[in-house]
Design a protein around this motif. Sequence first.
Motif, PDB file in Angstrom:
ATOM      1  N   THR A   1      25.043  -9.719  29.114  1.00 62.68           N
ATOM      2  CA  THR A   1      25.532  -8.686  28.194  1.00 62.68           C
ATOM      3  C   THR A   1      24.473  -8.321  27.169  1.00 62.68           C
ATOM      4  O   THR A   1      24.371  -7.159  26.755  1.00 62.68           O
ATOM      5  N   TRP A   2      23.680  -9.285  26.745  1.00 61.91           N
ATOM      6  CA  TRP A   2      22.631  -9.034  25.743  1.00 61.91           C
ATOM      7  C   TRP A   2      21.319  -8.580  26.381  1.00 61.91           C
ATOM      8  O   TRP A   2      20.316  -8.483  25.690  1.00 61.91           O
TER       9      TRP A   2
ATOM     10  N   LYS B   1      22.145  -6.400  19.221  1.00 59.23           N
ATOM     11  CA  LYS B   1      22.531  -7.350  18.187  1.00 59.23           C
ATOM     12  C   LYS B   1      23.620  -8.283  18.728  1.00 59.23           C
ATOM     13  O   LYS B   1      24.226  -8.011  19.767  1.00 59.23           O
ATOM     14  N   LEU B   2      23.902  -9.354  17.997  1.00 63.00           N
ATOM     15  CA  LEU B   2      24.832 -10.374  18.470  1.00 63.00           C
ATOM     16  C   LEU B   2      26.200  -9.798  18.803  1.00 63.00           C
ATOM     17  O   LEU B   2      26.749 -10.050  19.883  1.00 63.00           O
ATOM     18  N   LEU B   3      26.759  -8.998  17.908  1.00 64.36           N
ATOM     19  CA  LEU B   3      28.095  -8.456  18.115  1.00 64.36           C
ATOM     20  C   LEU B   3      28.076  -7.007  18.589  1.00 64.36           C
ATOM     21  O   LEU B   3      29.130  -6.393  18.755  1.00 64.36           O
ATOM     22  N   SER B   4      26.885  -6.490  18.827  1.00 66.47           N
ATOM     23  CA  SER B   4      26.736  -5.117  19.321  1.00 66.47           C
ATOM     24  C   SER B   4      25.529  -5.082  20.254  1.00 66.47           C
ATOM     25  O   SER B   4      24.454  -4.620  19.883  1.00 66.47           O
ATOM     26  N   PRO B   5      25.723  -5.549  21.498  1.00 66.88           N
ATOM     27  CA  PRO B   5      24.574  -5.735  22.408  1.00 66.88           C
ATOM     28  C   PRO B   5      24.115  -4.453  23.083  1.00 66.88           C
ATOM     29  O   PRO B   5      24.226  -4.275  24.290  1.00 66.88           O
ATOM     30  N   GLY B   6      23.608  -3.538  22.270  1.00 64.44           N
ATOM     31  CA  GLY B   6      23.089  -2.290  22.811  1.00 64.44           C
ATOM     32  C   GLY B   6      23.943  -1.100  22.473  1.00 64.44           C
ATOM     33  O   GLY B   6      24.803  -1.141  21.590  1.00 64.44           O
ATOM     34  N   VAL B   7      23.729  -0.019  23.212  1.00 66.42           N
ATOM     35  CA  VAL B   7      24.309   1.274  22.877  1.00 66.42           C
ATOM     36  C   VAL B   7      25.830   1.288  22.992  1.00 66.42           C
ATOM     37  O   VAL B   7      26.500   2.097  22.339  1.00 66.42           O
ATOM     38  N   MET B   8      26.439   0.389  23.778  1.00 60.47           N
ATOM     39  CA  MET B   8      27.888   0.383  23.959  1.00 60.47           C
ATOM     40  C   MET B   8      28.635  -0.380  22.867  1.00 60.47           C
ATOM     41  O   MET B   8      29.871  -0.383  22.845  1.00 60.47           O
ATOM     42  N   GLY B   9      27.908  -1.039  21.973  1.00 60.64           N
ATOM     43  CA  GLY B   9      28.594  -1.787  20.925  1.00 60.64           C
ATOM     44  C   GLY B   9      29.471  -2.875  21.520  1.00 60.64           C
ATOM     45  O   GLY B   9      29.148  -3.484  22.542  1.00 60.64           O
ATOM     46  N   TRP B  10      30.624  -3.132  20.896  1.00 59.20           N
ATOM     47  CA  TRP B  10      31.495  -4.209  21.375  1.00 59.20           C
ATOM     48  C   TRP B  10      32.149  -3.891  22.718  1.00 59.20           C
ATOM     49  O   TRP B  10      32.626  -4.806  23.413  1.00 59.20           O
TER      50      TRP B  10
END
Length: 332
Positions: A4-5, A122-131
């Motif tokens: 996912t990250w 980022k940890l809670l937003s792994p790229g353009v799709m966010g959560w």
Amino acid sequence: MLDTWKPGIFHGLRKKKDFFEGWYFKMVDRSEKNAYAIIPGVSIARDPLKSHAFVMFMDARAQRMRYFRYPLDALKASDKKFELTIGGSSFSTDGMKLNLEQNGDLITARISFKDTYPWPVKLLSPGVMGWYAFVPGMECYHGILSMDHAIEGFIEADGVKTDLTGGRGYIEKDWGVSMPSSWIWMQTNHFDREGISLSGSIAKIPWLGSYFTGYIFGFLYDKKLYKFTTYSGAKVTGLDVTDDNIRILLENKVYRLDIDADRSEGVELPAPKLGEMTAKVNESLNSSINVTLLKKNGSGTELIYSGTGRNAGLEFVGDVEELIKGLKKIRP
């Protein structure tokens, strides 16, 4: 789960059916007289005989698309980072090497990318799709591997060599079961100076037996990425599509983004449906997009940037009324 990250890597290692994955490389030379989209990918169908790897090569100025088909085992991918080979061609965020030859078509390329700008992971937003990237079983996942970068190298197609050094590039990808039944996509990084880029999409998102309309827009300006996304609470306040134009208005708590895109004739590209490349999408790399970014303050607005992006990629598929209706639904 750790994948996912790493939105850039190949996500299809354990997929047996109803799956596609494709990486999209857009490249425009310094003169802007040549524009290309190269799409390596994989189609894993219910019928194993239809499953295959591929490399699509679109020459936007000549309005020609060529589809190079390979057996599935011709695709090799790293599980650590985005490094992909299909046959004699290789792809990464550092560059690509093309050795394509089928049915009399011969294309070679040696290209490197410099100063790529990926959508932050980022940890809670792994790229353009966010959560939403954590939600299992979505119809389609999306990643942006570089909003803008410099290109060095060449493409040689049918004996004609094109120097791409000094040009600009963009990289994104999609993977999942199918592309949405309705969507708008646009991208341009050719404004009045380098380092400015717009990428955005609006799409029908199936959800628990119904659907909503989701959207992801990013505007890169002065090394800052302004985000207007479903998961961040931004709103689409205007959406209109005609035969010649697409108009989208977005805003969040601080900023407003006005987009006015001129549609132009494009090239038919294969698109995935239930893993098979049986759908079609018309894509142009010759559109123009007027972009205005405003900061809200008090009862008025402050202009941050206004300009026109050239050599824009633009797609519209499906029903705009379906998208508008979905904007009014409660989003998760």
